[in-house]
Design a protein around this motif. Structure first.
Motif, mmCIF file in Angstrom:
data_model
loop_
_atom_site.group_PDB
_atom_site.id
_atom_site.type_symbol
_atom_site.label_atom_id
_atom_site.label_comp_id
_atom_site.label_asym_id
_atom_site.label_seq_id
_atom_site.Cartn_x
_atom_site.Cartn_y
_atom_site.Cartn_z
ATOM 1 N N SER A 1 0.833 -1.205 0.000
ATOM 2 C CA SER A 1 0.000 0.000 0.000
ATOM 3 C C SER A 1 0.868 1.255 0.000
ATOM 4 C CB SER A 1 -0.938 -0.003 1.207
ATOM 5 O OG SER A 1 -0.208 -0.078 2.420
ATOM 6 N N ALA A 2 1.947 1.248 0.791
ATOM 7 C CA ALA A 2 2.868 2.394 0.788
ATOM 8 C C ALA A 2 3.567 2.525 -0.559
ATOM 9 C CB ALA A 2 3.897 2.238 1.907
ATOM 10 N N ARG A 3 3.908 1.387 -1.139
ATOM 11 C CA ARG A 3 4.570 1.393 -2.453
ATOM 12 C C ARG A 3 3.656 1.990 -3.516
ATOM 13 N NH1 ARG A 3 9.157 -2.090 -3.451
ATOM 14 N NH2 ARG A 3 8.683 -3.049 -1.449
ATOM 15 N N LEU A 4 2.391 1.635 -3.480
ATOM 16 C CA LEU A 4 1.440 2.176 -4.454
ATOM 17 C C LEU A 4 1.184 3.656 -4.211
ATOM 18 C CD1 LEU A 4 -1.147 -0.755 -4.637
ATOM 19 C CD2 LEU A 4 0.565 -0.124 -6.349
ATOM 20 N N PHE A 5 1.164 4.071 -2.941
ATOM 21 C CA PHE A 5 0.993 5.493 -2.620
ATOM 22 C C PHE A 5 2.134 6.312 -3.198
ATOM 23 C CE2 PHE A 5 1.616 9.223 0.064
ATOM 24 C CZ PHE A 5 0.335 9.753 0.115
ATOM 25 N N LEU A 6 3.329 5.741 -3.181
ATOM 26 C CA LEU A 6 4.489 6.432 -3.738
ATOM 27 C C LEU A 6 4.429 6.479 -5.260
ATOM 28 C CD1 LEU A 6 8.170 5.916 -2.605
ATOM 29 C CD2 LEU A 6 7.603 6.117 -5.003
ATOM 30 N N TRP A 7 4.117 5.346 -5.888
ATOM 31 C CA TRP A 7 4.319 5.215 -7.326
ATOM 32 C C TRP A 7 3.112 5.598 -8.181
ATOM 33 C CZ3 TRP A 7 8.808 4.792 -9.672
ATOM 34 C CH2 TRP A 7 9.902 4.304 -8.953
ATOM 35 N N LEU A 8 1.897 5.295 -7.751
ATOM 36 C CA LEU A 8 0.752 5.497 -8.636
ATOM 37 C C LEU A 8 0.531 6.961 -9.033
ATOM 38 C CD1 LEU A 8 -1.967 2.932 -7.494
ATOM 39 C CD2 LEU A 8 -0.380 2.813 -9.420
ATOM 40 N N PRO A 9 0.624 7.924 -8.097
ATOM 41 C CA PRO A 9 0.484 9.317 -8.544
ATOM 42 C C PRO A 9 1.556 9.717 -9.554
ATOM 43 C CG PRO A 9 0.240 9.158 -6.167
ATOM 44 C CD PRO A 9 0.743 7.828 -6.634
ATOM 45 N N PHE A 10 2.762 9.209 -9.347
ATOM 46 C CA PHE A 10 3.858 9.531 -10.262
ATOM 47 C C PHE A 10 3.604 8.966 -11.655
ATOM 48 C CE2 PHE A 10 8.249 8.159 -11.722
ATOM 49 C CZ PHE A 10 8.595 9.405 -12.213
ATOM 50 N N VAL A 11 3.327 7.681 -11.727
ATOM 51 C CA VAL A 11 3.115 7.027 -13.024
ATOM 52 C C VAL A 11 1.844 7.558 -13.692
ATOM 53 C CG1 VAL A 11 2.708 4.824 -14.174
ATOM 54 C CG2 VAL A 11 4.366 4.965 -12.298
ATOM 55 N N GLY A 12 0.756 7.695 -12.908
ATOM 56 C CA GLY A 12 -0.488 8.199 -13.480
ATOM 57 C C GLY A 12 -0.354 9.620 -13.970
ATOM 58 N N GLY A 13 0.252 10.485 -13.159
ATOM 59 C CA GLY A 13 0.447 11.882 -13.578
ATOM 60 C C GLY A 13 1.366 12.001 -14.766
ATOM 61 N N TRP A 14 2.385 11.150 -14.798
ATOM 62 C CA TRP A 14 3.319 11.168 -15.940
ATOM 63 C C TRP A 14 2.591 10.770 -17.225
ATOM 64 C CZ3 TRP A 14 8.559 12.417 -16.026
ATOM 65 C CH2 TRP A 14 9.201 12.186 -17.231
#
Length: 703
Positions: free
Chosen positions: A661-674
């Protein structure tokens, strides 16, 4: 098509009183420009132009919006001016027609090219020009008009006019295409829509601008030829309805947003205040060995993040505010307890001044026991020797020779950081550079955490700005030298030299490519000489006694984590090199801009990298100043979830494992926004290129 006033029946009341006496004074007809958007109207356009000419209108501009028939040729032969707009859309065509209008034109008349408008009634429009700015034809006010409007058109008109009345308090009767507007009034509307929402936007903004509006009952005729692009099909009608409703919703939102938007100075003060409060709040909580440090650190970062987001709303910024805030926040964080990497920097600089090479001996080596300092216990990964490139080691040595002081080392990182602010603000301005200068990740990484990455970012940004400064005369050698300095500070820049080498080879030839290669490696060679003896040169990561860390290290990774979870075997980190190489070759082939290549390269590197630390994402932030990439903006805030690893260590859990869950919190906004920003930029660039290409073809055909 002609009709008389006696034909009108059952006229609805109108707030502008259309039955009032007609003014005797009319505008000169040669000061009226008629704009007719057409698409495949060869059967009707000549008759429309002739009807307009019959009532004295001679300034007629036909906008060909992608016709595949003889519409343009027929219009030109009938005496109209023909211009071309290849991008489809009613609003696009109207907008194109409004470009390069002769200065003597005072009124703009819009009508359709399908023969459905009651052209003969236009003198009634002209007669009301003295007292009105905007005159429209109301097709539903005549029996003939109501009869010829389709049920879909009647429903759409009623719904749209009802919503306009509900949102703006003005009662229109129709969204008819026959409309006359004063040129100065039309320019004041600043029309934005480029599709079928053009008409409804015009009517809404006319109300907002408090124009004098009049609706006149007009006949409406069945289409005289061709096929309707909107009302003729169910799909077209649904599309038009959706566009009209979304346009009204957007206009209503913008109207109310303006009403409730605070003044500029409120955003500025709120942003600065929150950034300052958050910075002061995190100051005592930099030592993540304390259990309470990370949660309170997150609280301060959350406050800073709100201030950072508010800064995105700023539209202007003076130099005193930009530099004052940037410098003050960094000086505050200078006194924050640093990350544990800085003790390694101090140790390696200290060792060199004692005559030892940090590449030869790890900190726990028996030979170095007599030289241990009171902060030696704070050094991380004591069983690995140095991995930092030689210019970095030279910098550590110079600083340590003055004093092995945390404050001194952090101050040098801040100086490089502020120089980056200067380069970016000079190129992109203060407002745009806020993305870097007031960024929580940047502020913490260099001034607070004391990570040296600003040293390598500075020459990299300088290389980018130098290379992209002149599209026709690239400075390959200067760029290569700056890039070489960046490589000799941090190995990460090395693949970017491959991009520069390929560009030089394609554009300048083999000799320039060889010169670029030589300049790119020159700083590394010169700085590496003191550490290399005979056939032994331990400055490369794999040869510095730390290959186990490079090959097997893992930290907050994204793709490697999920690949392993899905059953793909990853025996060591080198198994990721092949897909990275393949993607890199594709990038070399497709990307021509230094910024685009570097930004994309870092993104791909982070996605694939098994070793990720929070401050790595600072490498991307300077490039987001230009690209405004949403993913980079978001990761500048969500990346602080990374420090859950330090929190777990403070609790005595040393597995360095980030839960999913912490990993997804870190990565999903980055990948989605990118992905969001990449798709938006791609569509915008494709539309721009398509427009330029089609306009070039049209110009060539006309010549």
């Amino acid at each position: 098509m002609a009709a008389s006033v006696s034909d009108f029946s059952s006229l609805p009341p109108n707030k502008t009183d259309p039955d009032a006496p007609i003014d005797a004074q009319m505008p000169p007809l040669n000061k009226i420009l008629v704009i007719i958007p057409v698409c495949n109207e060869e059967a009707t356009i000549a008759a429309v132009i002739e009807d307009l000419q019959a009532i004295g209108l001679s300034r007629i501009r036909v906008v060909d919006n992608g016709s595949r028939d003889r519409s343009a040729a027929i219009a030109q032969s009938t005496g109209a001016e023909v211009i071309y707009e290849p991008i489809s859309g009613y609003g696009c065509a109207c907008w194109r027609g409004l470009q390069d209008i002769p200065p003597e034109i005072e009124w703009i008349l819009f009508c359709d090219g399908d023969g459905s408008d009651a052209i003969a009634q236009l003198p009634q429009f002209f007669a009301r020009c003295d007292r009105h700015d905007f005159i429209l034809g109301d097709r539903g006010a005549t029996a003939q008009g109501r009869e010829n409007l389709t049920s879909v058109q009647r429903f759409g008109n009623r719904l749209a006019t009802f919503l306009i009345q509900l949102g703006w308090g003005y009662s229109y009767q129709d969204l008819g295409p026959l409309r006359l507007m004063r040129r100065s009034a039309l320019e004041a509307l600043k029309m934005q829509d480029r599709g079928f929402g053009w008409t409804v936007e015009m009517q809404v903004k006319a109300v907002e601008q408090q124009l004098h509006i009049c609706e006149i009952p007009v006949h409406y005729y069945p289409r005289q030829g061709g096929r309707s692009k909107i009302s003729g099909t169910i799909a077209g009608s649904l599309q038009a309805g959706t566009i009209i409703l979304s346009t009204l919703g957007n206009l209503y939102f913008q109207r109310n947003l303006k009403r409730f938007t605070p003044p500029h100075f409120i955003f500025l003060w709120a942003s600065v205040l929150l950034l300052a409060i958050g910075t002061i709040f995190i100051l005592p909580y930099g030592d993540f060995r304390q259990v309470e440090a990370v949660p309170k650190f997150w609280g301060g970062i959350a406050v800073m993040s709100v201030g950072f987001v508010l800064s995105w709303r700023l539209r202007s910024l003076k130099a005193t505010w930009f530099w004052g805030v940037a410098i003050a926040l960094r000086l505050l964080l200078l006194f924050m307890y640093p990350g544990d990497d800085i003790w390694r920097y101090l140790w390696e600089g200290y060792l060199q001044n004692l005559g030892f090479s940090p590449y030869d001996l790890p900190p726990e080596a028996a030979e170095l026991i007599p030289y241990r300092t009171d902060w030696w216990e704070l050094i991380n990964l004591k069983h690995f020797s140095a991995i930092y490139p030689p210019i970095t080691q030279f910098g550590f040595r110079i600083l340590a020779s003055i004093s092995p002081s945390v404050i001194l080392f952090k101050f040098s990182f801040i100086i490089s950081d502020l120089l980056i602010c200067g380069l970016l603000s000079r190129k992109f301005g203060y407002v745009q550079t806020i993305v870097y200068a007031w960024n929580p990740l940047i502020l913490y990484s260099f001034a607070g955490g004391g990570h040296y990455d600003s040293w390598f970012i500075l020459p990299l940004v300088a290389a980018w700005l130098l290379f992209d400064a002149n599209a026709n005369n690239k400075n390959y050698l200067g760029t290569a030298l700056l890039l070489g300095v960046s490589i000799a500070i941090k190995w990460t820049s090395l693949p970017i030299l491959g991009f520069l080498l390929w560009q030089a080879l394609k554009r300048e030839g083999i000799q320039k490519a060889i010169a670029v290669l030589a300049c790119g490696f020159l700083p590394l060679i010169i700085a590496g000489i003191p550490f290399c003896f005979g056939d032994r040169c331990p400055i490369l990561p794999y040869s510095a006694g730390n290959s186990d860390f490079v090959i097997h290290g893992r930290s907050a990774d994204f793709l490697p984590y999920f690949l392993q979870k899905w059953g793909f075997p990853l025996t060591d980190n080198s198994s990721l090199a092949l897909p990275l190489l393949a993607i890199g070759l594709i990038m070399l082939w497709r990307i021509k801009s230094f910024r685009n290549f570097t930004e994309t390269y870092f993104f791909i590197l982070f996605i694939f990298s098994p070793i990720i630390h929070a401050w790595y994402f600072s490498w991307l932030v300077p490039f987001a100043v230009a690209s405004r990439n949403l993913g980079t903006k978001l990761i500048s805030m969500t990346v602080f979830i990374y420090f859950i690893l330090q929190y777990r260590a403070a609790l005595g859990i040393y597995d360095w494992w980030m839960n999913e869950s912490a990993r997804l919190f870190l990565w999903l906004p980055f990948v989605g926004g990118w992905c969001w920003s990449t798709i938006a930029n791609f569509q915008r660039d494709r539309q721009s290129l398509r427009k330029e290409g089609e306009n070039a073809i049209v110009l060539e055909d006309r010549l």
